[in-house]
Scaffold this active site. Structure first.
Site, PDB file in Angstrom:
ATOM      1  N   TYR A  75      53.309-140.284   3.374  1.00  0.00           N
ATOM      2  CA  TYR A  75      52.658-139.071   4.331  1.00  0.00           C
ATOM      3  C   TYR A  75      52.808-140.301   5.641  1.00  0.00           C
ATOM      4  O   TYR A  75      53.090-139.341   6.624  1.00  0.00           O
ATOM      5  CB  TYR A  75      52.074-138.833   3.768  1.00  0.00           C
ATOM      6  CG  TYR A  75      51.625-137.421   4.048  1.00  0.00           C
ATOM      7  CD1 TYR A  75      50.460-137.460   5.277  1.00  0.00           C
ATOM      8  CD2 TYR A  75      51.580-136.505   3.863  1.00  0.00           C
ATOM      9  CE1 TYR A  75      50.390-135.951   5.934  1.00  0.00           C
ATOM     10  CE2 TYR A  75      50.796-135.324   4.484  1.00  0.00           C
ATOM     11  CZ  TYR A  75      50.387-135.320   5.536  1.00  0.00           C
ATOM     12  OH  TYR A  75      49.590-133.969   5.955  1.00  0.00           O
ATOM     13  N   PRO A 122      58.843-128.279   5.505  1.00  0.00           N
ATOM     14  CA  PRO A 122      57.500-128.461   6.438  1.00  0.00           C
ATOM     15  C   PRO A 122      56.594-128.623   5.394  1.00  0.00           C
ATOM     16  O   PRO A 122      55.679-129.476   6.604  1.00  0.00           O
ATOM     17  CB  PRO A 122      57.593-126.727   7.120  1.00  0.00           C
ATOM     18  CG  PRO A 122      57.658-126.306   7.011  1.00  0.00           C
ATOM     19  CD  PRO A 122      58.851-126.520   5.664  1.00  0.00           C
ATOM     20  N   HIS A 149      43.276-138.755  11.145  1.00  0.00           N
ATOM     21  CA  HIS A 149      43.142-138.373   9.948  1.00  0.00           C
ATOM     22  C   HIS A 149      43.856-139.195   9.561  1.00  0.00           C
ATOM     23  O   HIS A 149      44.710-140.011   8.641  1.00  0.00           O
ATOM     24  CB  HIS A 149      44.136-137.135   9.457  1.00  0.00           C
ATOM     25  CG  HIS A 149      43.332-136.222   9.856  1.00  0.00           C
ATOM     26  ND1 HIS A 149      43.593-134.909   9.420  1.00  0.00           N
ATOM     27  CD2 HIS A 149      42.610-135.148  11.121  1.00  0.00           C
ATOM     28  CE1 HIS A 149      42.936-133.614   9.600  1.00  0.00           C
ATOM     29  NE2 HIS A 149      42.051-134.129  11.295  1.00  0.00           N
ATOM     30  N   TYR A 189      46.425-128.935   0.654  1.00  0.00           N
ATOM     31  CA  TYR A 189      47.670-128.674   0.093  1.00  0.00           C
ATOM     32  C   TYR A 189      46.960-127.920  -1.191  1.00  0.00           C
ATOM     33  O   TYR A 189      46.683-128.594  -2.212  1.00  0.00           O
ATOM     34  CB  TYR A 189      48.687-129.437   0.268  1.00  0.00           C
ATOM     35  CG  TYR A 189      48.632-129.919   1.110  1.00  0.00           C
ATOM     36  CD1 TYR A 189      48.230-131.449   2.076  1.00  0.00           C
ATOM     37  CD2 TYR A 189      49.876-130.173   1.841  1.00  0.00           C
ATOM     38  CE1 TYR A 189      48.854-131.503   3.320  1.00  0.00           C
ATOM     39  CE2 TYR A 189      50.672-130.499   2.437  1.00  0.00           C
ATOM     40  CZ  TYR A 189      50.297-131.033   4.029  1.00  0.00           C
ATOM     41  OH  TYR A 189      50.895-131.939   4.884  1.00  0.00           O
ATOM     42  N   LYS A 191      57.537-133.463   8.118  1.00  0.00           N
ATOM     43  CA  LYS A 191      58.408-134.167   8.226  1.00  0.00           C
ATOM     44  C   LYS A 191      59.527-134.675   9.730  1.00  0.00           C
ATOM     45  O   LYS A 191      59.987-135.086  10.468  1.00  0.00           O
ATOM     46  CB  LYS A 191      58.856-135.179   7.322  1.00  0.00           C
ATOM     47  CG  LYS A 191      58.515-135.799   6.578  1.00  0.00           C
ATOM     48  CD  LYS A 191      58.370-137.225   6.890  1.00  0.00           C
ATOM     49  CE  LYS A 191      56.725-137.460   6.382  1.00  0.00           C
ATOM     50  NZ  LYS A 191      56.547-138.767   6.476  1.00  0.00           N
TER      51      LYS A 191
END
Ligand code: APR
Ligand code: PHB
Length: 397
Positions: free
Chosen positions: A391, A299, A78, A207, A303
């Site tokens: 990220y 979450p 991704h 998100y 991580k």
């Protein structure tokens, strides 16, 4: 088949989750003997639905361990995520903002299955249904691990012990009172996590910030969706019918009404608490802590699994250094090396959580600050790069 019960090993590993299994694999690759003791059975360990995003560093560690053959075949790379807020949609691209780094979708269950299969194929000691109930002598030259297996009390002496036994494990509790300090934060909401036999209606993770609460659209494969809803602490998953789950997800993810998820039967649902926790140092004498045994993250930043992989990669390299040079310098630096990455991930996870979730007690002012922060990420390449760099995670070590 009788299972051998070694009496001594170089490194005793408590826990066969991602941390324990990857550590064992990396130690084996360096010719360092270890025994893995796991309290649950193999089916539980392999089916435990947890994380699904691997940082580039974790993928590289699995390749280094010779454990990435199926990941490289079935994992889904991704190159970004999408943020949705205030009726807007903004994609954050990773490679252009991080010099080429990306993440992979590959479920923790699959990573665990791969590592268990490799250990079994190599005939390396991994005892299931072998709960450890005591770790003794961590501040002496020989540690003793006491466990139960096959209905009998057993002992394993070792030169080192690594607690990979998670937040509720025994290893952290073996550290004497006053020899460590734990920093914690609880969040005033939880996640309802669901798995559905429904093809994701999106190519990358979404998100969503909304007045109704946070939502996340993730995936496990082209035919299986993994989705999350912010819910009150202690919410009962049985109060959420499939219909109610899909309707609420659409209300939060498709706030502008132009977008709907592909629906299908929900095959799993559970309410997950959200907390941050770090225990310092991640070592006491010959006892080391790794993964969730040392730290917990909410979450939101994906991580937890990646921090576990980073800890054990650093630790395995330190043991290999000891074997080849006789020097404990890298073992002695383990805790400080890992804690720097841990606290960076703790902050990023806190940031993603507090910017995207609607705290029940938050003011209208707080809500505007959230939207301002999200607007800045959408409008500033510097803010977007900060998110992308955190990220995808830094190289390990
Ligand atoms: N003796 C033996 N095994 C134990 C004991 C014990 N006393 N206590 C716990 N365990 C086992 C658990 O059954 C579990 O399989 O230790 C393992 C710990 O695994 P995780 O909790 O998965 O922790 P870790 O390997 O650090 O991986 C962290 O996994 O749980 C997710 O969200 C977490 O993604 C993160 C990642
Ligand atoms: C998941 O797929 O389980 C997942 C993905 C991203 C997150 C959290 C969970 O931030």
């Amino acid at each position: 088949m009788t299972v051998p019960h070694p009496h001594h090993t170089r490194v005793a590993v408590i826990g066969a989750g991602p941390a324990g299994l990857l550590l064992a694999r990396l130690l084996q690759r360096s010719g360092i003997g270890c025994v893995v003791l796991e309290s649950r059975d193999r089916a539980y360990v392999e089916q435990r639905q947890r994380a699904g995003i691997l940082e580039q560093g974790t993928v590289e560690a699995l390749r280094e361990a010779g454990a990435a053959e199926r990941l490289d075949r079935e994992g889904i790379p991704h190159d970004g995520i999408e943020l949705r807020f205030d009726g807007r949609r903004h994609r954050v691209d990773f490679p252009s903002l991080t010099g080429g780094r990306r993440v992979w979708v590959y479920a923790q269950t699959e990573m665990v299955k791969d590592l268990v299969a490799l250990r079994a194929a190599d005939g390396e000691p991994l005892l299931f249904e072998a709960p450890v109930h005591a770790v003794e002598g961590a501040d002496t030259d020989t540690c003793v691990v006491r466990y139960t297996h096959g209905g009998r009390e057993r002992t394993l002496t070792c030169d080192y012990v690594v607690g990979c036994d998670g937040y509720h494990g025994v290893a952290r509790r073996a550290v004497p009172e006053g020899a460590s300090r734990t920093f914690e934060r609880a969040y005033p909401y939880s996640w309802l996590g669901v798995t559905a036999d429904a093809p994701p209606a999106y190519d990358e993770l979404v998100y969503a910030h909304s007045d109704r609460g946070f939502a996340l659209a993730s995936m496990r494969s082209p035919s299986v969706s993994r989705l999350y809803l912010q819910v009150p602490v202690g919410d009962d998953p049985s109060a959420w019918s499939d219909q109610r789950i899909w309707d609420e997800l659409d209300a939060r993810l498709g706030a502008d009404g132009s977008w709907r998820l592909h629906r299908g039967p929900i095959t799993a649902k559970a309410v997950l608490p959200m907390r941050s926790s770090v225990t310092e140092p991640m070592r006491h004498g010959r006892l080391f802590l790794a993964g969730d045994a040392a730290h917990i993250v909410p979450p939101t930043g994906a991580k937890g699994l990646n921090l576990a992989a980073a800890d054990v990669t650093v630790l395995a390299r330190a043991f290999a250094h000891l074997e080849t040079t006789g020097s404990t310098e890298r073992l002695d630096a383990y805790s400080d090396t890992c804690l720097r990455r841990v606290w960076r991930a703790e902050h990023f996870s806190y940031f993603m959580t507090t910017v995207l979730h609607t705290d029940p007690g938050q003011s209208g002012f707080d809500g505007r600050l959230q939207l301002s922060q999200l607007d800045r990420i959408a409008g500033s390449p510097f803010a977007a790069a900060d998110l992308a760099e955190n990220y995808t995670g830094p190289p390990i070590g």
